[in-house]
Design a protein around this motif. Sequence first.
Motif, PDB file in Angstrom:
ATOM      1  N   MET A   1       0.883  -1.221  -0.062  1.00 53.77           N
ATOM      2  CA  MET A   1      -0.045  -0.023   0.062  1.00 53.77           C
ATOM      3  C   MET A   1       0.878   1.189   0.057  1.00 53.77           C
ATOM      4  N   GLN A   2       0.432   2.360  -0.513  1.00 54.45           N
ATOM      5  CA  GLN A   2       1.123   3.492  -0.688  1.00 54.45           C
ATOM      6  C   GLN A   2       0.334   4.519   0.221  1.00 54.45           C
ATOM      7  N   TYR A   3       1.044   5.350   0.909  1.00 57.37           N
ATOM      8  CA  TYR A   3       0.114   6.007   1.501  1.00 57.37           C
ATOM      9  C   TYR A   3       0.855   7.741   1.594  1.00 57.37           C
ATOM     10  N   SER A   4      -0.258   8.608   2.001  1.00 55.64           N
ATOM     11  CA  SER A   4      -0.009  10.302   1.707  1.00 55.64           C
ATOM     12  C   SER A   4      -0.331  11.032   3.160  1.00 55.64           C
ATOM     13  N   GLN A   5       0.370  12.023   3.219  1.00 53.54           N
ATOM     14  CA  GLN A   5      -0.002  12.725   4.481  1.00 53.54           C
ATOM     15  C   GLN A   5      -1.210  13.534   4.152  1.00 53.54           C
ATOM     16  N   LEU A   6      -2.192  13.699   5.042  1.00 57.03           N
ATOM     17  CA  LEU A   6      -3.386  14.133   5.145  1.00 57.03           C
ATOM     18  C   LEU A   6      -3.110  15.740   5.231  1.00 57.03           C
ATOM     19  N   GLY A   7      -3.169  16.443   4.484  1.00 58.64           N
ATOM     20  CA  GLY A   7      -2.776  17.845   4.465  1.00 58.64           C
ATOM     21  C   GLY A   7      -1.570  18.167   4.996  1.00 58.64           C
ATOM     22  N   ALA A   8      -1.584  18.847   6.208  1.00 65.31           N
ATOM     23  CA  ALA A   8      -0.341  19.203   7.053  1.00 65.31           C
ATOM     24  C   ALA A   8      -0.546  18.925   8.475  1.00 65.31           C
ATOM     25  N   THR A   9      -1.275  17.442   8.453  1.00 63.15           N
ATOM     26  CA  THR A   9      -1.515  16.918   9.862  1.00 63.15           C
ATOM     27  C   THR A   9      -0.227  16.092  10.358  1.00 63.15           C
ATOM     28  N   GLY A  10       0.386  15.619   9.555  1.00 62.34           N
ATOM     29  CA  GLY A  10       1.391  14.697  10.003  1.00 62.34           C
ATOM     30  C   GLY A  10       0.823  13.053  10.090  1.00 62.34           C
ATOM     31  N   THR A  11      -0.444  12.955   9.770  1.00 60.05           N
ATOM     32  CA  THR A  11      -1.067  11.738   9.771  1.00 60.05           C
ATOM     33  C   THR A  11      -1.238  11.285   8.286  1.00 60.05           C
ATOM     34  N   PHE A  12      -0.795  10.008   8.159  1.00 59.18           N
ATOM     35  CA  PHE A  12      -0.699   9.318   6.771  1.00 59.18           C
ATOM     36  C   PHE A  12      -1.765   8.421   6.548  1.00 59.18           C
ATOM     37  N   VAL A  13      -2.564   8.389   5.291  1.00 62.71           N
ATOM     38  CA  VAL A  13      -3.545   7.776   5.203  1.00 62.71           C
ATOM     39  C   VAL A  13      -3.267   6.968   3.741  1.00 62.71           C
ATOM     40  N   SER A  14      -3.886   5.868   3.579  1.00 65.16           N
ATOM     41  CA  SER A  14      -3.741   5.059   2.371  1.00 65.16           C
ATOM     42  C   SER A  14      -4.220   5.955   1.067  1.00 65.16           C
ATOM     43  N   ARG A  15      -3.459   5.476   0.080  1.00 66.09           N
ATOM     44  CA  ARG A  15      -3.957   6.310  -1.307  1.00 66.09           C
ATOM     45  C   ARG A  15      -5.101   5.729  -1.713  1.00 66.09           C
ATOM     46  N   LEU A  16      -5.719   4.671  -1.199  1.00 66.89           N
ATOM     47  CA  LEU A  16      -7.258   4.161  -1.537  1.00 66.89           C
ATOM     48  C   LEU A  16      -7.849   4.373  -0.246  1.00 66.89           C
ATOM     49  N   CYS A  17      -8.876   4.934  -0.448  1.00 69.66           N
ATOM     50  CA  CYS A  17      -9.829   4.988   0.747  1.00 69.66           C
ATOM     51  C   CYS A  17     -11.217   4.055   0.673  1.00 69.66           C
ATOM     52  N   LEU A  18     -11.372   3.359   1.584  1.00 72.31           N
ATOM     53  CA  LEU A  18     -12.652   2.491   1.504  1.00 72.31           C
ATOM     54  C   LEU A  18     -13.974   3.393   1.754  1.00 72.31           C
ATOM     55  N   GLY A  19     -14.628   3.438   0.623  1.00 70.95           N
ATOM     56  CA  GLY A  19     -16.141   4.162   0.795  1.00 70.95           C
ATOM     57  C   GLY A  19     -17.106   3.491   1.297  1.00 70.95           C
ATOM     58  N   THR A  20     -17.991   3.832   2.040  1.00 68.83           N
ATOM     59  CA  THR A  20     -18.935   2.880   2.754  1.00 68.83           C
ATOM     60  C   THR A  20     -20.331   3.235   2.257  1.00 68.83           C
ATOM     61  N   MET A  21     -20.742   3.991   1.314  1.00 67.48           N
ATOM     62  CA  MET A  21     -22.139   4.153   0.723  1.00 67.48           C
ATOM     63  C   MET A  21     -22.722   2.733   0.446  1.00 67.48           C
ATOM     64  N   THR A  22     -22.165   1.703   0.333  1.00 67.02           N
ATOM     65  CA  THR A  22     -22.610   0.733   0.098  1.00 67.02           C
ATOM     66  C   THR A  22     -23.049  -0.264   1.362  1.00 67.02           C
ATOM     67  N   PHE A  23     -22.672   0.136   2.390  1.00 70.15           N
ATOM     68  CA  PHE A  23     -22.830  -0.707   3.710  1.00 70.15           C
ATOM     69  C   PHE A  23     -24.075  -0.329   4.139  1.00 70.15           C
ATOM     70  N   GLY A  24     -25.124  -1.233   4.775  1.00 67.88           N
ATOM     71  CA  GLY A  24     -25.996  -1.168   5.684  1.00 67.88           C
ATOM     72  C   GLY A  24     -27.194  -0.191   4.895  1.00 67.88           C
ATOM     73  N   GLY A  25     -28.493  -0.056   5.553  1.00 70.80           N
ATOM     74  CA  GLY A  25     -29.417   0.871   5.253  1.00 70.80           C
ATOM     75  C   GLY A  25     -30.385  -0.170   4.457  1.00 70.80           C
ATOM     76  N   ALA A  26     -31.582   0.526   4.232  1.00 70.00           N
ATOM     77  CA  ALA A  26     -32.764  -0.074   3.466  1.00 70.00           C
ATOM     78  C   ALA A  26     -32.585   0.275   2.040  1.00 70.00           C
TER      79      ALA A  26
END
Length: 355
Positions: A1-26
């Motif tokens: 996996m590749q990671y990028s810094q989230l803005g100037a936070t010093g926190t790193f997030v994966s270049r692919l983010c898991l979207g969850t619109m498909t999870f749960g609900g009616a």
Amino acid sequence: MQYSQLGATGTFVSRLCLGTMTFGGADNPAGNAIGRLSAAETDVIVGQAMDAGINFIDTADVYGGGGSETVLGEVLKERRKNIVLATKLSGRVGSGPNEVGQSRLHLMDAIEGSLKRLKTDHIDLYQVHNFDPLTPLENVLRSLDDAVRQGKVRYVGCSNFAAWQLTRALGISERDKLERFVSIQSFYSLAGRDVEDEVIPAAVNQNVGLLCWSPLAGGLLSGKFDRNGAADKTARRALIQFPPVDETKTLDIIDVLRSIADRHAVEPAQVALAWLLDRPMVTSVIIGIKRPEQLDANLRALNTALSDEELRELDAVSQRSVTYPRWIQTYNAKSRVPDGYPFPSASWALGQTPA
């Protein structure tokens, strides 16, 4: 996996983010086109994503009428500490006149609702889902700042903002010493490059992370569509024409995607994602998943290395007409510097400065 810094936070997030619109609900008005995965199905996908190195998950209080957050909260449990968890507020979540928007009244209630559904004591990235024309930005930012100071939120971001709205918010945060938006979530895709005019230059200039939603234009670039329509009539895009794009132009883009995909022995979707991942201003690309095999396919985009010529092909077929004032500012850009100095006008227009 590749990671990028989230803005100037010093926190790193994966270049692919898991979207969850498909999870749960009616069921939604288009039936099950978006998805309503059960907790068991969600658990498999979340585990698969984390095993691949994805540490970034994005949801919203409106997805599945709160069902997405609820299911996600059920499956994260001990995994929570290893996830940068993002959610959003602003959309209507009830019939009452104040169950929508970004008023202090609703924002504080929305945070509590999300925390309860997600079964967590804090949200890592809390985002306003859209611009609220009725609530002054000063009020929104003060409420978000309070949530950070209370320990309920770590960072704040925005989604679907225009460049002037983003920069005005950043100015207010600086002036009033409030938490600033560290990211902007925008529709960015080969089929939708509007953000290149103003939003991306502003985000790059202000060191705001860019999170891309609907990178496949609602599945239009997935490889399931051609000039004869959708091979799968139950596909989301076959039922919901969202996000709106120029479909005639997009069919030309799909032709090029298919050609390049054949050269790499991959699917068109992987090429479309690889194009986005190649763009240095992109922090993370949000991928919506209904089946484990879709996630496997999308992950392969990380290893799909497009040549300079292939990138030029994709840029050429997807390029929009240059809008004002960008065209006048780049008209004589090369004359600004001596011969041989690296100053590509196209890159400069996207907020990059000369090396």
